[in-house]
Design a protein around this motif. Structure first.
Motif, PDB file in Angstrom:
ATOM      1  N   VAL A  50      33.086  -2.814  49.276  1.00 43.21           N
ATOM      2  CA  VAL A  50      34.272  -3.100  48.459  1.00 43.21           C
ATOM      3  C   VAL A  50      33.928  -3.040  46.974  1.00 43.21           C
ATOM      4  O   VAL A  50      34.707  -2.513  46.169  1.00 43.21           O
ATOM      5  N   ILE A  51      32.738  -3.521  46.597  1.00 39.29           N
ATOM      6  CA  ILE A  51      32.366  -3.493  45.172  1.00 39.29           C
ATOM      7  C   ILE A  51      32.306  -2.047  44.659  1.00 39.29           C
ATOM      8  O   ILE A  51      32.891  -1.720  43.618  1.00 39.29           O
ATOM      9  N   VAL A  52      31.639  -1.172  45.411  1.00 32.95           N
ATOM     10  CA  VAL A  52      31.552   0.227  44.964  1.00 32.95           C
ATOM     11  C   VAL A  52      32.941   0.873  44.958  1.00 32.95           C
ATOM     12  O   VAL A  52      33.305   1.599  44.024  1.00 32.95           O
ATOM     13  N   ALA A  53      33.737   0.591  46.010  1.00 30.10           N
ATOM     14  CA  ALA A  53      35.085   1.170  46.066  1.00 30.10           C
ATOM     15  C   ALA A  53      35.928   0.675  44.882  1.00 30.10           C
ATOM     16  O   ALA A  53      36.702   1.435  44.292  1.00 30.10           O
ATOM     17  N   MET A  54      35.768  -0.604  44.512  1.00 31.37           N
ATOM     18  CA  MET A  54      36.513  -1.156  43.375  1.00 31.37           C
ATOM     19  C   MET A  54      36.179  -0.407  42.091  1.00 31.37           C
ATOM     20  O   MET A  54      37.068  -0.085  41.303  1.00 31.37           O
ATOM     21  N   ILE A  55      34.887  -0.136  41.897  1.00 32.71           N
ATOM     22  CA  ILE A  55      34.477   0.615  40.702  1.00 32.71           C
ATOM     23  C   ILE A  55      35.150   1.979  40.700  1.00 32.71           C
ATOM     24  O   ILE A  55      35.659   2.447  39.681  1.00 32.71           O
TER      25      ILE A  55
ATOM     26  N   GLY B  10      23.619  -0.545  53.302  1.00 32.82           N
ATOM     27  CA  GLY B  10      24.547   0.215  54.143  1.00 32.82           C
ATOM     28  C   GLY B  10      25.963   0.132  53.586  1.00 32.82           C
ATOM     29  O   GLY B  10      26.683   1.128  53.527  1.00 32.82           O
ATOM     30  N   GLY B  11      26.342  -1.059  53.170  1.00 28.01           N
ATOM     31  CA  GLY B  11      27.672  -1.258  52.590  1.00 28.01           C
ATOM     32  C   GLY B  11      27.842  -0.426  51.321  1.00 28.01           C
ATOM     33  O   GLY B  11      28.885   0.196  51.105  1.00 28.01           O
ATOM     34  N   LEU B  12      26.793  -0.400  50.484  1.00 29.59           N
ATOM     35  CA  LEU B  12      26.870   0.389  49.246  1.00 29.59           C
ATOM     36  C   LEU B  12      27.050   1.873  49.569  1.00 29.59           C
ATOM     37  O   LEU B  12      27.817   2.581  48.901  1.00 29.59           O
ATOM     38  N   LEU B  13      26.374   2.347  50.633  1.00 30.44           N
ATOM     39  CA  LEU B  13      26.542   3.750  51.061  1.00 30.44           C
ATOM     40  C   LEU B  13      27.979   4.013  51.513  1.00 30.44           C
ATOM     41  O   LEU B  13      28.569   5.050  51.178  1.00 30.44           O
ATOM     42  N   ILE B  14      28.521   3.085  52.287  1.00 32.46           N
ATOM     43  CA  ILE B  14      29.915   3.231  52.744  1.00 32.46           C
ATOM     44  C   ILE B  14      30.847   3.265  51.528  1.00 32.46           C
ATOM     45  O   ILE B  14      31.765   4.085  51.442  1.00 32.46           O
ATOM     46  N   GLY B  15      30.563   2.384  50.561  1.00 32.93           N
ATOM     47  CA  GLY B  15      31.359   2.359  49.333  1.00 32.93           C
ATOM     48  C   GLY B  15      31.244   3.674  48.573  1.00 32.93           C
ATOM     49  O   GLY B  15      32.236   4.221  48.079  1.00 32.93           O
ATOM     50  N   LEU B  16      30.018   4.208  48.501  1.00 34.30           N
ATOM     51  CA  LEU B  16      29.791   5.481  47.808  1.00 34.30           C
ATOM     52  C   LEU B  16      30.597   6.602  48.478  1.00 34.30           C
ATOM     53  O   LEU B  16      31.209   7.436  47.802  1.00 34.30           O
ATOM     54  N   ALA B  17      30.598   6.597  49.819  1.00 34.45           N
ATOM     55  CA  ALA B  17      31.363   7.610  50.546  1.00 34.45           C
ATOM     56  C   ALA B  17      32.846   7.516  50.192  1.00 34.45           C
ATOM     57  O   ALA B  17      33.493   8.535  49.905  1.00 34.45           O
ATOM     58  N   THR B  18      33.402   6.306  50.176  1.00 36.02           N
ATOM     59  CA  THR B  18      34.836   6.173  49.869  1.00 36.02           C
ATOM     60  C   THR B  18      35.100   6.547  48.404  1.00 36.02           C
ATOM     61  O   THR B  18      36.143   7.115  48.094  1.00 36.02           O
ATOM     62  N   SER B 100      38.185   0.303  57.747  1.00 34.87           N
ATOM     63  CA  SER B 100      37.885   1.139  56.576  1.00 34.87           C
ATOM     64  C   SER B 100      39.082   1.231  55.624  1.00 34.87           C
ATOM     65  O   SER B 100      38.968   0.896  54.444  1.00 34.87           O
ATOM     66  N   GLY B 101      40.229   1.653  56.135  1.00 35.95           N
ATOM     67  CA  GLY B 101      41.392   1.857  55.275  1.00 35.95           C
ATOM     68  C   GLY B 101      41.909   0.570  54.651  1.00 35.95           C
ATOM     69  O   GLY B 101      42.169   0.499  53.448  1.00 35.95           O
ATOM     70  N   HIS B 102      42.083  -0.471  55.472  1.00 36.68           N
ATOM     71  CA  HIS B 102      42.537  -1.766  54.947  1.00 36.68           C
ATOM     72  C   HIS B 102      41.359  -2.587  54.435  1.00 36.68           C
ATOM     73  O   HIS B 102      41.390  -3.145  53.350  1.00 36.68           O
ATOM     74  N   GLY B 103      40.300  -2.672  55.257  1.00 35.61           N
ATOM     75  CA  GLY B 103      39.207  -3.603  54.986  1.00 35.61           C
ATOM     76  C   GLY B 103      38.331  -3.208  53.808  1.00 35.61           C
ATOM     77  O   GLY B 103      37.797  -4.076  53.126  1.00 35.61           O
ATOM     78  N   VAL B 104      38.149  -1.913  53.557  1.00 34.63           N
ATOM     79  CA  VAL B 104      37.321  -1.514  52.414  1.00 34.63           C
ATOM     80  C   VAL B 104      38.212  -0.984  51.280  1.00 34.63           C
ATOM     81  O   VAL B 104      38.316  -1.587  50.215  1.00 34.63           O
TER      82      VAL B 104
END
Lengths: 139, 133
Positions: A50-55, B10-18, B100-104
């Motif tokens: 969520v933090i990366v997505a927020m950025i 792992g979470g940061l990678l998922i965030g990077l993908a989105t 993914s869609g709602h949660g992230v």
């Protein structure tokens, strides 16, 4: 080019799930089992994601349009309705039963086929029932 | 390594993908939506299948690439997996999104719908686990 970006995105997403063990339903159930031996992994995964997505949503504001597309396709629905509440509840029951949400469920096809085949076949069936029902309601 | 380091990475990678998907292609990553497109939307089918192929390849790196830290559960009853799959498949379509869609993505863009959906599905899943175990 778009397809390459799409593939890399899927790959990174999958690697993230694997590295954080979200592909293992035991870890997910361990998070949901707050009254048992609690495993906080999922909390760290969601925080990081969520933090990366927020950025990225902050960066989006300074960008007129996507790098390789003409329009933003971000959902605009604002309304809270019965469908959202009922859908999220049914999803919560299903997720709590097995520890699989759609992404990890799909990876189970390879990681754990004895479970993945049952889960993904019925995941598709559930989606197809919805499709059939909404199609029928709109005709 | 601390127990939170790899999950956070792992979470940061998922965030990077989105983030890449959003800034390059302008779209929100939602696995339930991608699956629906792969199945029922011929004009988006190829894109959705390519994403899902990447997801499955990356997601099965657990084992070959990453050390298995937690053993998989013993295979559960087919009936449990089938009921779970039906509920997840139908529920995520009705709610227009999953983890993914709602949660992230939804939480990250402060969508009220996604905050409500995420609160509900996590709470209901916690209650389900408490009742079943």
């Amino acid at each position: 080019m778009k397809l390459i970006v799409t593939f890399i995105t899927g790959l990174l997403f999958g690697l993230g799930l694997a590295l954080s063990e979200m592909t293992n339903p035991a870890v997910v159930l361990g998070f949901l089992d707050i009254f048992g031996a609690w495993n906080p992994s999922l909390m760290w995964v969601m925080s990081g994601a969520v933090i990366v997505a927020m950025i990225s949503y902050q960066l989006k504001r300074r960008q007129l349009k996507p790098i390789l597309a003409d329009h933003w396709l971000v959902p605009i629905t604002k309304e809270l309705d019965r469908k959202l509440v009922l859908g999220a509840s049914l999803f919560g029951i299903g997720w709590g039963l097995s520890g699989y949400c759609p992404g990890p469920g799909l990876t189970a096809l390879v990681n754990y086929p004895q479970e993945g085949l049952y889960f993904v076949t019925s995941l598709i069936a559930g989606s197809a029932i919805f499709q059939w029902q909404s199609h029928r309601n709109h005709v | 390594m601390d127990s939170w380091t790899l999950p956070l990475l792992g979470g940061l990678l998922i965030g990077l993908a989105t983030a890449l998907y959003l800034l390059i292609l302008g779209k929100v990553v939602g696995i339930s939506g991608l699956l629906a497109n792969a199945l029922f939307n011929p004009s988006n089918r190829l894109t959705a299948l390519v994403f899902i192929a990447g997801l499955i390849i990356g997601g099965s790196a657990y084992g070959p690439l990453f050390e298995i830290r937690t053993p998989l559960p013993e295979a559960r009853a087919p009936m449990l997996l089938i009921i779970s799959g039906l509920l997840v498949g139908y529920g995520t379509r009705l709610a227009n999104g999953c983890t993914s869609g709602h949660g992230v993505c939804g939480l990250a863009r402060f969508s009220l719908r996604s905050w409500v959906a995420t609160t509900i599905f996590i709470s209901v899943a916690i209650i389900t686990v408490a009742l079943v175990q």
